[in-house]
Design a protein around this motif. Structure first.
Motif, PDB file in Angstrom:
ATOM      1  N   TYR A   4      60.037  59.978  19.312  1.00  0.00           N
ATOM      2  CA  TYR A   4      58.575  59.929  19.379  1.00  0.00           C
ATOM      3  C   TYR A   4      58.093  59.116  20.578  1.00  0.00           C
ATOM      4  N   ALA A   5      58.870  58.123  20.989  1.00  0.00           N
ATOM      5  CA  ALA A   5      58.518  57.392  22.208  1.00  0.00           C
ATOM      6  C   ALA A   5      58.486  58.347  23.393  1.00  0.00           C
ATOM      7  N   GLU A   6      59.450  59.248  23.428  1.00  0.00           N
ATOM      8  CA  GLU A   6      59.452  60.252  24.502  1.00  0.00           C
ATOM      9  C   GLU A   6      58.292  61.226  24.330  1.00  0.00           C
ATOM     10  N   LYS A   7      58.034  61.627  23.100  1.00  0.00           N
ATOM     11  CA  LYS A   7      56.933  62.565  22.822  1.00  0.00           C
ATOM     12  C   LYS A   7      55.595  61.981  23.251  1.00  0.00           C
ATOM     13  N   TYR A   8      55.437  60.680  23.056  1.00  0.00           N
ATOM     14  CA  TYR A   8      54.182  60.015  23.398  1.00  0.00           C
ATOM     15  C   TYR A   8      54.319  59.139  24.650  1.00  0.00           C
ATOM     16  N   LYS A   9      55.127  59.608  25.583  1.00  0.00           N
ATOM     17  CA  LYS A   9      55.369  58.810  26.802  1.00  0.00           C
ATOM     18  C   LYS A   9      54.102  58.616  27.625  1.00  0.00           C
ATOM     19  N   ASP A  10      53.165  59.558  27.564  1.00  0.00           N
ATOM     20  CA  ASP A  10      51.928  59.414  28.331  1.00  0.00           C
ATOM     21  C   ASP A  10      50.929  58.488  27.650  1.00  0.00           C
ATOM     22  N   ASN A  11      51.202  58.122  26.392  1.00  0.00           N
ATOM     23  CA  ASN A  11      50.379  57.128  25.702  1.00  0.00           C
ATOM     24  C   ASN A  11      50.943  55.725  25.866  1.00  0.00           C
ATOM     25  N   GLY A  12      52.113  55.620  26.457  1.00  0.00           N
ATOM     26  CA  GLY A  12      52.767  54.324  26.624  1.00  0.00           C
ATOM     27  C   GLY A  12      54.229  54.350  26.245  1.00  0.00           C
ATOM     28  N   GLY A  13      54.604  55.280  25.375  1.00  0.00           N
ATOM     29  CA  GLY A  13      56.023  55.449  25.051  1.00  0.00           C
ATOM     30  C   GLY A  13      56.583  54.364  24.165  1.00  0.00           C
ATOM     31  N   ILE A  14      57.516  53.602  24.685  1.00  0.00           N
ATOM     32  CA  ILE A  14      58.328  52.680  23.882  1.00  0.00           C
ATOM     33  C   ILE A  14      57.509  51.576  23.226  1.00  0.00           C
ATOM     34  N   ASP A  15      56.757  50.811  24.000  1.00  0.00           N
ATOM     35  CA  ASP A  15      56.003  49.714  23.386  1.00  0.00           C
ATOM     36  C   ASP A  15      54.810  50.232  22.581  1.00  0.00           C
ATOM     37  N   TYR A  16      54.321  51.412  22.911  1.00  0.00           N
ATOM     38  CA  TYR A  16      53.237  52.046  22.132  1.00  0.00           C
ATOM     39  C   TYR A  16      53.717  52.347  20.715  1.00  0.00           C
TER      40      TYR A  16
END
Length: 434
Positions: A198-210
């Motif tokens: 999911y970090a990769e899926k949401y990489k444009d939202n911040g990814g890992i720390d998001y």
């Protein structure tokens, strides 16, 4: 009575920590066998430090492989703690088999390799003495010990070892089937690896720390899931999920595929805390100023961590601070934000997968609770059900929030039919911390 123990691979993190457990709680004489005496001597100091007990130094004896024969012949129990690699462990087992007596108890600390396959190196007369005894790191703080018999293991001996581990070493002993990654890591790394996806899926939202902020300490764990991966080591994480993906076929198999960006980090030597950089990186200036960085998947570079603020999380933390758990979980359920929906979805999936895995690998419905509470310090699944207002409420939420793909592959009613009240209080796990 186990009075003398040989630990092979004692200079490794788990090897020296387990040596400390045997020497302190077990009051055993422990041979710490390492590649060199110098490494073994360093392991002695680390073992004593790991259990905060200099008094056990007299129980800890450094040794190298040239002394293996005398160590094993003098031991009641041999504990193998070398690298989590099948060929390496098979090679060590061949050495052990040369010197082990007919009554020598032989254990592997493997975190998920086949116990049966490891046992087959030994002559048939010794295979019955072999079993998995999987401690969790750090064992001084995490009391879980998964006990794994193979089809060869003598049942009476296994029960004696269980008594020793429980009554002498003060472990939470859980018997699990000889299945890839056993139970604790199967549940824990299903969660962690899907979070990584999911970090990769949401990489444009911040990814890992998001995504780690969405699933922080206030969601029932001692540290955020991807911080946990960095703590364990991305290389270890990869070995665990690869093993499960290659050797299991349950409905969540696809969640064990490690994202390519994380594989690339491993291949480039960025494996987490032990290499001073992985998913996260701490930079300390010459003046001692600390700055925390995170790997940005979208840009393939490190950047400073962002302090995300999500209203649902702030409200939950504030409710926890005053002990209002009812309001906190109502907030999570009713908040309409994408982040709250993701948080609740992950908690629901965690419980469902835990119950499914326990049916396949564990020894009773409470097994999943024991492994997650005492091996990961996460709120255990049965306790999460209670936090979410009981079985019927949980069932309704799961049917409403989980994907059709998951619901079509599980029998939710059957999974929840035998649910019991958890012996763990969920309130101790949901922290008033981000």
């Amino acid at each position: 009575m186990i009075k003398t123990v040989t630990v092979i691979g004692a200079n490794g993190t788990m090897g020296c920590n387990v040596s400390g457990i045997f020497a302190s709680f077990g009051d055993a004489k422990v041979y710490l066998v390492s590649r060199t005496l110098e490494k073994a001597q360093k392991a002695v100091a680390k073992a004593a430090m790991s259990v905060k007990a200099d008094a056990i130094m007299g129980n800890l004896i450094p040794a190298d492989y040239s002394m293996l024969e005398s160590c094993i012949k003098d031991s009641d129990l041999v504990f193998e703690s070398v690298a989590e690699n099948l060929n390496t462990k098979l090679e060590v087992n061949r050495e052990i088999s040369k010197y082990a007596g007919s009554d020598t108890i032989i254990c592997t600390g493997s975190s998920g390799l086949s116990i049966k396959q490891l046992a087959e190196v030994f002559p048939e007369s010794i295979r019955k003495n072999y079993m998995g005894v999987h401690f969790f790191n750090p064992p001084y703080n995490l009391t879980l010990c998964e006990l794994i018999p193979s089809s060869y293991t003598d049942r009476k001996l296994f029960e004696n070892v269980r008594d020793y581990v429980t009554k002498k070493l003060y472990r939470t002993a859980v018997e699990v089937n000889d299945s890839p990654a056993f139970l604790g890591n199967r549940i824990g790394f299903q969660f962690i690896n899907e979070v990584l996806q999911y970090a990769e899926k949401y990489k444009d939202n911040g990814g890992i720390d998001y995504i780690d902020t969405i699933l922080g300490q206030f969601t029932g764990r001692s540290m955020a899931p991807l911080v946990t991966s960095d703590f364990v080591g991305l290389d270890v994480h990869k070995a665990i999920v690869d093993n499960i993906y290659q050797n299991t076929s349950d409905y969540a198999r696809g969640t064990f595929v490690m994202p390519q960006f994380a594989v690339d980090l491993v291949n480039s030597g960025k494996m987490g805390r032990k290499t001073k950089g992985g998913l996260y990186k701490l930079d300390v200036s010459n003046s001692g100023v600390k700055r925390k960085f995170v790997y940005d998947i979208a840009t393939n570079s490190y950047r400073e961590m962002i302090k995300y603020s999500f209203p649902y999380a702030e409200n939950m933390v504030n409710s926890f601070k005053v002990g209002d758990y009812h309001s906190a979980f109502k907030t999570l359920i009713n908040n309409q934000s994408k982040e709250a929906a993701l948080c609740l979805e992950f908690l629901l999936k965690y419980v469902v997968y835990s119950l499914n895995a326990t049916n396949l690998v564990g020894d009773g419905i409470q097994s999943a609770d024991d492994v997650m509470a005492t091996g990961f310090n996460w709120c255990p699944p049965l306790a999460v059900i209670q936090a979410l207002f009981g079985v019927e409420s949980f069932k309704s939420l799961a049917k409403e929030r989980l994907s059709k793909e998951i619901l079509d592959q599980i029998d939710l009613d059957l999974l929840l039919r035998k649910v019991e009240v958890s012996k763990y209080d969920f309130r101790r796990y949901f922290k008033a911390k981000h």
